[in-house]
Design an enzyme around this catalytic site. Structure first.
Site, PDB file in Angstrom:
ATOM      1  N   PHE A 121       0.840  -1.193   0.000  1.00  0.00           N
ATOM      2  CA  PHE A 121       0.000   0.000   0.000  1.00  0.00           C
ATOM      3  C   PHE A 121       0.878   1.247   0.000  1.00  0.00           C
ATOM      4  CE2 PHE A 121      -3.011   3.133   1.710  1.00  0.00           C
ATOM      5  CZ  PHE A 121      -4.040   2.939   0.795  1.00  0.00           C
ATOM      6  N   TYR A 133     -10.791   0.393  10.662  1.00  0.00           N
ATOM      7  CA  TYR A 133     -12.026   0.772   9.981  1.00  0.00           C
ATOM      8  C   TYR A 133     -12.446  -0.160   8.852  1.00  0.00           C
ATOM      9  CZ  TYR A 133      -8.493   3.113   7.035  1.00  0.00           C
ATOM     10  OH  TYR A 133      -7.392   3.399   6.267  1.00  0.00           O
TER      11      TYR A 133
END
Length: 413
Positions: A127, A223
């Site tokens: 990422f 999240y």
């Protein structure tokens, strides 16, 4: 191969041992939500709990809430819950800050343990924020550290005596490809290399075994599959063998050995608490606590089993219903090499995804051409996969994605 139909998918739901868990979430009626790999659905308990924290704890008890309601203990209390999901001991995980800041802290600590080595090894599927943090830290240190990127398949062969840290995301955020954590950790240990794992697409989606595989450091977010809400606090893991040997670069008062002594010189706490920095965000952590509670009495082996079954079902249905429609599977067909998502490439993937969203099927898009569909086993049903593929087929067959509004890029894709 026998053709599948909607009734067969509904029959799978009837036998699903995790079907009861969907009631723990407020999933809007008529919506197929396949983007829990970006933002988990709202747990039903969250709104009432947040209201109670705001109105009763904060509203009525004010500053006394830090002691009376245990706000000060939230980083460790939530860390212990995440430890169960990641194969760690309770005193090895703490909730704090963001994934980006935690990468910075742990990578800095790891590099300090490897004074004679300069290479931070990662892969081209990692990422970007992890890579940016590594680049920024290398520049800041000014000691000739460098980030080296290789293909995911080449990581194992590149581990060597000049490498300080292998920094990888276990599940590739674009394709869902899964690294073999145990094999990488084994090779790294043999070469005297430390490992730093990003579990953003792993924690809560599949069993993780940090200690069992010999991981050194790890970070993750709250999240996605942990259902903590937009921008929920992140977490970090430090293996017990490193807890009192490491120093992190951000000296904050909550990481001080005696924060309420208000000393002017910094002295780190013992153990995992030394990786804390500032005051815990109580409201965000209260929401994350509800997200973690959705895993109460949940068998992670069942989560993995269903995750693989959902992914296999989507791959099979897309092949059955959308052949010749311009889709290319970008994820591994072998479930053992895949996380809890399936991605497809399409020349106009962004527009196709917007057309799906307009029809009530929510996935997301990652440049340059990937449509991602994430499977959160606690609330995604087999019949949701059928519905999603049926609508995908209609969108492609009717060229609905060609409508001009579907090509207009939003700020978040």
């Amino acid at each position: 191969m026998t053709m599948l139909d909607r009734a067969q998918c509904a029959a799978l739901d009837a036998k699903d041992p995790l079907a009861f868990a969907r009631a723990r979430f407020d999933v809007p009626e008529g919506l197929v939500y396949l983007d829990g790999n970006s933002l988990g659905a709202l747990p039903r308990a969250t709104a009432d709990h947040l209201s109670a924290v705001v109105r009763n704890q904060w509203g009525q008890d004010l500053i006394t809430g830090w002691n009376k309601h245990g706000w000060v203990d939230l980083p460790r209390r939530l860390g212990a819950k995440i430890a169960r999901l990641t194969g760690a001991d309770q005193d090895e995980v703490v909730v704090c800050d963001s994934t980006s800041l935690n990468v910075f802290k742990l990578l800095s600590a790891a590099l300090a343990l490897q004074p004679g080595r300069r290479v931070i090894l990662s892969d081209t599927g990692n990422f970007p924020t992890d890579l940016y943090m590594a680049q920024g830290l290398a520049d800041l240190l000014g000691r000739d550290h460098r980030l080296e990127l290789v293909t995911p398949e080449a990581v194992a062969g590149r581990i060597g005596p000049d490498v300080a840290v292998v920094m990888l995301t276990e599940i590739d955020y674009r394709t869902g490809r899964r690294h073999d954590m145990a094999a990488i950790n084994r090779l790294a240990k043999a070469a005297g290399v430390l490992t730093l794992w990003d579990l953003a697409h792993s924690a809560g989606a599949l069993p993780v075994d940090l200690n069992g595989t010999g991981a050194d450091f790890a970070i993750g977010c709250g999240y996605k599959y942990l259902n903590g809400g937009p921008g929920a606090p992140a977490f970090l893991f430090v293996a017990k063998r490193w807890l009192n040997e490491t120093r992190q670069p951000l000296f904050g008062w909550f990481g001080h050995a005696a924060p309420f002594a208000f000393e002017t010189a910094y002295q780190p706490k013992a153990g995992i608490d030394r990786f804390l920095v500032g005051t815990p965000p109580v409201l965000s952590m209260a929401a994350l606590e509800c997200g973690l509670a959705t895993f109460d009495d949940i068998d992670l082996i069942e989560i993995r089993r269903k995750s693989l079954a959902l992914g296999d079902l989507m791959i099979r249905l897309v092949a059955q219903e959308c052949a010749g429609a311009g889709l290319t599977l970008a994820s591994p067909t072998d479930g053992g090499q895949r996380g809890s998502q399936v991605s497809y490439a399409h020349d106009c993937g962004y527009a196709v995804m917007q057309a799906l969203i307009a029809r009530g099927v929510i996935g997301d898009f990652r440049a340059p051409n990937l449509m991602r569909f994430g499977f959160t086993p606690l609330y995604v049903r087999y019949q949701d996969i059928w519905e999603a593929v049926a609508i995908l087929k209609a969108v492609l067959a009717g060229a609905e994605w060609r409508r001009p509004e579907f090509s207009q890029r939003a700020a978040v894709t």
